[in-house]
Write a protein that holds these residues in place. Structure first.
Motif, PDB file in Angstrom:
ATOM      1  N   LEU A  82      -9.616  -0.909 -13.154  1.00  0.00           N
ATOM      2  CA  LEU A  82      -8.292  -0.351 -13.435  1.00  0.00           C
ATOM      3  C   LEU A  82      -7.760  -0.877 -14.745  1.00  0.00           C
ATOM      4  O   LEU A  82      -7.922  -2.047 -15.070  1.00  0.00           O
ATOM      5  CB  LEU A  82      -7.314  -0.750 -12.319  1.00  0.00           C
ATOM      6  N   ASP A 109      -8.669  -1.134  -4.101  1.00  0.00           N
ATOM      7  CA  ASP A 109      -8.130   0.068  -3.480  1.00  0.00           C
ATOM      8  C   ASP A 109      -7.395  -0.396  -2.231  1.00  0.00           C
ATOM      9  O   ASP A 109      -8.020  -0.839  -1.256  1.00  0.00           O
ATOM     10  CB  ASP A 109      -9.263   1.027  -3.141  1.00  0.00           C
ATOM     11  N   LYS A 113       0.791  -1.229   0.000  1.00  0.00           N
ATOM     12  CA  LYS A 113       0.000   0.000   0.000  1.00  0.00           C
ATOM     13  C   LYS A 113       0.827   1.285   0.000  1.00  0.00           C
ATOM     14  O   LYS A 113       0.316   2.342  -0.379  1.00  0.00           O
ATOM     15  CB  LYS A 113      -1.012   0.007   1.151  1.00  0.00           C
ATOM     16  N   LEU A 153     -12.607  -1.671  -8.192  1.00  0.00           N
ATOM     17  CA  LEU A 153     -12.293  -0.584  -9.119  1.00  0.00           C
ATOM     18  C   LEU A 153     -12.060  -1.169 -10.494  1.00  0.00           C
ATOM     19  O   LEU A 153     -11.670  -2.320 -10.646  1.00  0.00           O
ATOM     20  CB  LEU A 153     -11.020   0.140  -8.664  1.00  0.00           C
ATOM     21  N   SER A 155      -1.304   2.630  -4.680  1.00  0.00           N
ATOM     22  CA  SER A 155      -2.541   2.879  -3.933  1.00  0.00           C
ATOM     23  C   SER A 155      -3.677   1.989  -4.439  1.00  0.00           C
ATOM     24  O   SER A 155      -4.602   1.686  -3.703  1.00  0.00           O
ATOM     25  CB  SER A 155      -2.924   4.355  -4.004  1.00  0.00           C
ATOM     26  N   GLN A 156      -3.570   1.566  -5.680  1.00  0.00           N
ATOM     27  CA  GLN A 156      -4.570   0.676  -6.257  1.00  0.00           C
ATOM     28  C   GLN A 156      -3.850  -0.396  -7.072  1.00  0.00           C
ATOM     29  O   GLN A 156      -2.758  -0.165  -7.577  1.00  0.00           O
ATOM     30  CB  GLN A 156      -5.492   1.465  -7.197  1.00  0.00           C
TER      31      GLN A 156
END
Lengths: 255, 255, 255
Positions: free
Chosen positions: C121, C71, C20, C119, C24-25
């Motif tokens: 991505l 995330d 992390k 998410l 961040s993702q």
């Protein structure tokens, strides 16, 4: 004249820690039966009530009823200075402008004395009606603190759903959702008494401040009933308690 | 050439921690007899004097007198990197622009070497006259640190009242007042020698920075006399000390 | 359907902590062979690759390949709520919009379930070519973390010089310079394999974020070769790893 001696300063530290996050000032009502304090929190949403019967004290003398208007942040500062296992004697005159705190170690070579100015606070005492609660939960106080803190990460509101044999805490937010379910019994010895099943929602930040009382008691009692405030109670040894009251949220109705 | 080896880095860490809050830079004067450092604090109110005789060191060689202008914050940073039980060797040439710090563990597989640039500091050395103190107090250094910290909550100034058999520390402020009294003997083995009773007031924040030296010694010596600075002394093992001097406050006279 | 159960939540916590700070993702690619994640860091300088083979899990089922866009800050928040020795089951549908995390204690009275939104991505997977490294160092992961942190105090860049039997880490800055040399063997059991001696310089702040993986493994492997990125590898139990890649700095040429 008031003179009340507690065997351990630690107890007073825990009480002040439990109060000072929720109220910055409060009036301690002292009478022959012991100490009482009742106050709305700073934002006038929740209510806190403290009771310390005279049997909590090693020595207790209160000739006339006196009210001590205390600044709790200042009191907490003073208590930071003290050794937890010292005895503490709280004293005041019959019409006091200050309160005296004397801390003595078992060894006699050190004595510490603090004088705190009193505040003149106006407070209305609310009568708190006795309530027959529909649900009563007994659980480890640390587990309740843990759950309240976790829920706060997900949402500003916490839903408590209480049914026979299980209580569920839920929070729902942008991040996602959290659900923690506790069953009766087990290692944590959770006890759940339910007359009517109930689902209520509360502002999580108040629940979180209530849990500042966690060090006072191993177990916490949570009582719910329809349309009355939630009661969260931490017993203080055998002769007292600290109680917090918080009204459930009323659901917004779509028009 | 200078080469001085301490058996434990921990001692150097404690010394630098004791100094760095009160002075940000200082000149370490190295001679055949050991190390000396004397400096006014950053605000030119109190004075600190460090002495480390050559017997503090496992190995000591100093061919010519050298002065090392140290940035204490940088030195503290370097020391943060080191293991407390490594040996540390401080070395410099006869006309140095930098000081070398070598850290070695008992095991030989790791060696760390740091080079710090030296500063060119101008310092006047004050002669500190010998004083016959009216009151000399010996007490646990942690208790003194505790008291100084507590007093700071109540007021910027601390009053020390020394009489035969008891020393009282007091502070008075908006919050209220604090009084801590220590008697001779007891578990803390407080020793109080008084030729003349004395009451003096000091700026609490300096007393508080002096107590950064607490880890250096179990006991602290506090010496007072009329119209001369207070002396607070922490011995460093058997062959050194760190001393702090602070003038008492002169009472404002109402005109 | 995906369902993967880890015997200890602690392992997942350590993995998320290791990721992390650097991304961040990230997209977790789940297939019948296990979990994979590959991503450039937030500033597109270094690369991180995670591999967890199905044998890392107590139970593993993955009917169809699924990609979970996570995330990592949110996941870290959820994991903060959990007991490290609970089991954790990660589940998702075949075409998921959310991932479900179920935490169960050995005792059955408490169950916690968290749902996290996924998410979408876009990520390009880079092929990482196999490399014959000129230097391979094996050392305690805590020692590597310690060195990276210390070097950062002196300079933004760290030079690693690897020769037979010794590796030297150096940093040079305004404060002065730092040099830490590790020899083969000793208490730390450092292993150094060198085909060609090498001196390379790296941006220290990336090395420092790599060391967030320290709790995952007692020992870290560091591999260097001319003109290819440094590889820092932390094994994850017997069936996985986390690898970090960072290109060396190219020296500025004076024109």
């Amino acid at each position: 004249m008031l003179e009340a001696r507690l065997g351990e300063t630690l107890l007073l530290k825990k009480i002040v820690e439990a109060l000072k996050e929720i109220i910055s000032q409060g009036t301690l009502d002292c009478s022959d039966t012991g100490f009482q304090l009742q106050s709305m929190d700073n934002s006038h949403v929740s209510l806190v009530a403290l009771c310390l019967q005279r049997d909590c004290f090693e020595k207790f003398r209160c000739d006339r009823n006196v009210s001590l208007g205390l600044d709790l942040k200042s009191l907490a500062k003073v208590l930071k200075c003290t050794n937890s296992d010292d005895t503490v004697t709280i004293s005041a005159s019959d019409n006091p402008s200050k309160v005296l705190l004397n801390f003595n170690s078992k060894e006699s070579e050190r004595s510490a004395e603090y004088e705190l100015k009193l505040l003149n606070l106006e407070e209305d005492h609310l009568g708190i009606p006795d309530t027959d609660y529909a649900c009563t939960i007994l659980m480890p106080s640390t587990e309740f603190a843990h759950i309240c803190r976790d829920m706060a990460m997900f949402s500003e509101t916490v839903t408590i759903a209480c049914s026979k044999q299980a209580v569920k805490f839920s929070a729902n937010g942008d991040l996602g959702s959290a659900n923690i379910k506790l069953s009766e019994g087990g290692k944590m010895n959770v006890s759940i008494q339910v007359e009517d099943q109930l689902v209520q929602t509360f502002a999580g930040r108040y629940l979180n401040t209530f849990t500042k009382a966690t060090p006072l008691a191993d177990r916490v009692k949570i009582c719910l009933a329809a349309e009355v405030p939630l009661l969260v109670e931490y017993p203080i040894e055998d002769f007292g308690y600290i109680r917090y009251y918080l009204a459930p949220k009323v659901d917004d109705v779509d028009v």
